[in-house]
Write a protein that holds these residues in place. Structure first.
Motif, short mmCIF file in Angstrom:
data_model
loop_
_atom_site.label_atom_id
_atom_site.label_comp_id
_atom_site.label_asym_id
_atom_site.label_seq_id
_atom_site.Cartn_x
_atom_site.Cartn_y
_atom_site.Cartn_z
N GLY A 199 0.82 -1.21 0.00
CA GLY A 199 0.00 0.00 0.00
C GLY A 199 0.85 1.25 0.00
O GLY A 199 0.56 2.22 -0.72
N VAL A 200 1.92 1.26 0.80
CA VAL A 200 2.82 2.41 0.86
C VAL A 200 3.46 2.64 -0.51
O VAL A 200 3.58 3.78 -0.98
CB VAL A 200 3.91 2.21 1.94
CG1 VAL A 200 4.96 3.32 1.86
CG2 VAL A 200 3.27 2.17 3.32
N THR A 201 3.87 1.58 -1.17
CA THR A 201 4.50 1.69 -2.49
C THR A 201 3.52 2.24 -3.52
O THR A 201 3.89 3.07 -4.38
CB THR A 201 5.03 0.31 -2.94
OG1 THR A 201 5.96 -0.16 -1.97
CG2 THR A 201 5.72 0.41 -4.29
N ILE A 202 2.27 1.81 -3.46
CA ILE A 202 1.25 2.34 -4.37
C ILE A 202 1.08 3.84 -4.15
O ILE A 202 0.96 4.62 -5.10
CB ILE A 202 -0.09 1.60 -4.17
CG1 ILE A 202 0.05 0.13 -4.56
CG2 ILE A 202 -1.20 2.25 -5.00
CD1 ILE A 202 -1.16 -0.72 -4.22
N VAL A 203 1.08 4.26 -2.88
CA VAL A 203 0.98 5.68 -2.56
C VAL A 203 2.12 6.45 -3.20
O VAL A 203 1.93 7.50 -3.82
CB VAL A 203 0.97 5.90 -1.03
CG1 VAL A 203 1.20 7.38 -0.69
CG2 VAL A 203 -0.35 5.45 -0.43
N TYR A 204 3.35 5.96 -3.05
CA TYR A 204 4.51 6.64 -3.62
C TYR A 204 4.37 6.81 -5.13
O TYR A 204 4.65 7.87 -5.69
CB TYR A 204 5.79 5.85 -3.33
CG TYR A 204 6.26 5.93 -1.89
CD1 TYR A 204 5.92 7.00 -1.09
CD2 TYR A 204 7.04 4.93 -1.35
CE1 TYR A 204 6.34 7.08 0.23
CE2 TYR A 204 7.48 4.99 -0.02
CZ TYR A 204 7.12 6.07 0.76
OH TYR A 204 7.55 6.13 2.06
N ASN A 205 3.94 5.76 -5.82
CA ASN A 205 3.81 5.82 -7.27
C ASN A 205 2.72 6.81 -7.69
O ASN A 205 2.87 7.54 -8.68
CB ASN A 205 3.52 4.44 -7.85
CG ASN A 205 4.72 3.51 -7.77
OD1 ASN A 205 5.86 3.97 -7.83
ND2 ASN A 205 4.49 2.22 -7.62
N GLY A 206 1.62 6.84 -6.93
CA GLY A 206 0.57 7.81 -7.21
C GLY A 206 1.04 9.24 -7.02
O GLY A 206 0.72 10.13 -7.82
N VAL A 207 1.83 9.46 -5.98
CA VAL A 207 2.36 10.80 -5.71
C VAL A 207 3.24 11.27 -6.86
O VAL A 207 3.16 12.43 -7.30
CB VAL A 207 3.16 10.80 -4.39
CG1 VAL A 207 3.99 12.07 -4.26
CG2 VAL A 207 2.22 10.66 -3.20
N ARG A 208 4.09 10.39 -7.34
CA ARG A 208 4.98 10.79 -8.46
C ARG A 208 4.17 11.18 -9.69
O ARG A 208 4.52 12.13 -10.40
CB ARG A 208 5.94 9.63 -8.78
CG ARG A 208 6.94 9.36 -7.66
CD ARG A 208 7.98 8.32 -8.06
NE ARG A 208 8.86 8.03 -6.95
CZ ARG A 208 8.75 6.96 -6.16
NH1 ARG A 208 7.79 6.08 -6.38
NH2 ARG A 208 9.59 6.77 -5.16
#
Length: 454
Positions: free
Chosen positions: A269-278
């Motif tokens: 979930g944290v990794t998905i958040v990071y990719n969305g932010v980028r």
């Protein structure tokens, strides 16, 4: 009329649509070709949906962890939860909340256009939560109807512009000068964390510069380090709760395996958040230049706290853990003082604690991230506890908002209303008006309040 308000409410509650709309307006203002307008509008929308999907994944996997901690360590009390109190309040104050939300956004845009507070608040669900708080608290002062909606809308719009400005000098340190601002109503605690960080540490000792031996180099991968950290958390909680209780949460999965898989899902979930932010930052900031140059001069987007996670990923984990420890100690202190136990909610301590860690790191490095986030954890215990009596007086017993700004505004407005009725609210409105107008007549180094690094 109600149907239109409900439609607008649903649109304004969606930060993805707000970001897409702002990107669309900016790209049109820049006279970009049609295909670039299309992609530049869709990417921030898709990026925020991706961020939201990651956040939902995190929340879903934090829920069993919180239940295991409460059962395993025999903790009973109130868990602050924005969504829970809003769902209760909506049944009583739905139309007022919707109306305040719409007026608040319009006021925010007017303030950004005509004052030095150039921040446009794009985190729609937090605006919705604040509108709900305002409709409830202002109603106790005797306000109703048009008066309640206009006063509530003004306070929402004003705070949406003022709160990013208060700590923008810290936000610039976090982002290394990127033209975005904090658009989240936990902001005051983040700024306090940054201030504390500056007192206890040095920014050059950044969490992102922690030296790791070669054999431990895999820990530099945020997904791996988050997974390992959370596996420890989940296993301790699962062992404390016992296999019988964990089995009630695991849907038949073996308890230890359930704990490990939940931790790994959290990391995903944290990794998905990071990719969305980028994806958001890659297109929103360039598109927003159209608004900043053509429509609202020097406008700055104020965005959700999770957007800042990519600036200091290590501080995210440190901030979460430190904030949670602060919340536990805050709960113990409240118990010793005979107050209501505020059980540390893992969702606010993750998102707010992580952000506090990032802000503390920007001014105080590792020590700033640790101690600043710890202070945030204490604030997330004491503010909801102090807000409980205010909400209890208007019929919302045993539930409270989780993030710090809700506590501060709710307490200030509630006390002013209790002491002076409507007059107390009007005094607060007058102070806000003065804060918005006076800087227009003062010389400042930047064209937007506090939009300059110290």
């Amino acid at each position: 009329m109600v149907a239109i308000l409900e439609f607008l409410r649903d649109v304004l509650k969606q930060p993805a649509l707000l970001m897409g709309l702002m990107a669309l307006v900016g790209l049109i203002a820049l006279k970009k070709p049609a295909h670039k307008i299309m992609t530049g509008t869709l990417k921030p929308i898709l990026g925020y949906i991706m961020l939201g999907a990651g956040a939902d994944f995190i929340v879903n996997n934090l829920d069993p962890l919180g239940k295991m901690i409460e059962h395993g360590f025999h903790i009973n009390g109130v868990v602050p939860n924005n969504e829970a109190i809003v769902s209760v309040a909506q049944k009583l104050l739905g139309v007022e909340t919707m109306s305040i939300l719409v007026v608040g956004l319009l006021v925010n845009i007017v303030i950004a256009r005509f004052t030095k507070y150039k921040y446009i608040f794009l985190t729609g669900h937090h605006s919705f939560f604040m509108a709900c708080l305002l409709s409830a608290v202002l109603g106790t002062s005797g306000m109703k109807g048009t008066e309640l909606i206009l006063i509530g809308g003004f306070i929402l719009g004003a705070w949406s512009a003022i709160s990013p400005a208060i700590g923008q000098r810290y936000t610039l340190k976090v982002t290394d000068g990127d033209e975005i601002a904090m658009g989240h109503f936990g902001s005051l605690a983040y700024y306090i964390s940054s201030w504390v960080g500056g007192l206890v540490g040095k920014p050059e000792d950044s969490t992102e510069n922690i030296e790791i031996p070669e054999q431990w180099g895999f820990l530099r991968d945020t997904t791996i380090s988050t997974a390992i950290t959370m596996i420890v958390f989940y296993l301790v909680a699962a062992i404390a709760a016992g296999p019988a209780f964990v089995s009630t949460l695991s849907d038949g999965t073996q308890p230890i395996l359930f704990a490990i898989m939940s931790a790994l899902k959290f990391a995903v979930g944290v990794t998905i958040v990071y990719n969305g932010v980028r994806m958001i930052l890659g297109d929103l900031i360039p598109a927003f230049q159209g608004i900043a140059t053509k429509i609202i001069p020097n406008a700055i987007p104020a965005v959700d706290c999770a957007v800042f996670f990519t600036y200091a990923p290590t501080a995210v984990v440190i901030g979460f853990i430190s904030s949670f420890i602060g919340g536990v100690i805050g709960m113990v202190i409240l118990g010793a003082l005979g107050g209501v136990l505020i059980i540390p909610g893992l969702v606010p301590h993750f998102f707010c604690g992580a952000t506090a860690g990032i802000y503390g790191n920007a001014t105080g490095g590792r020590r700033g991230a640790t101690i600043g986030a710890f202070v945030n954890g204490l604030l997330l215990s004491f503010a909801p506890a102090l807000l409980l009596p205010v909400l209890g007086s208007i019929g919302f017993q045993n539930t409270t908002f989780g993030d710090f700004d809700f506590g501060v505004l709710g307490i200030v407005l509630g006390k002013a209303s209790n002491m002076l009725g409507k007059t107390g609210i009007f005094i607060i409105v007058a102070v806000m008006v003065a804060a918005l107008i006076i800087p227009n007549f003062l010389k400042t180094k930047a064209k937007a309040i506090n939009n300059i690094e110290m």
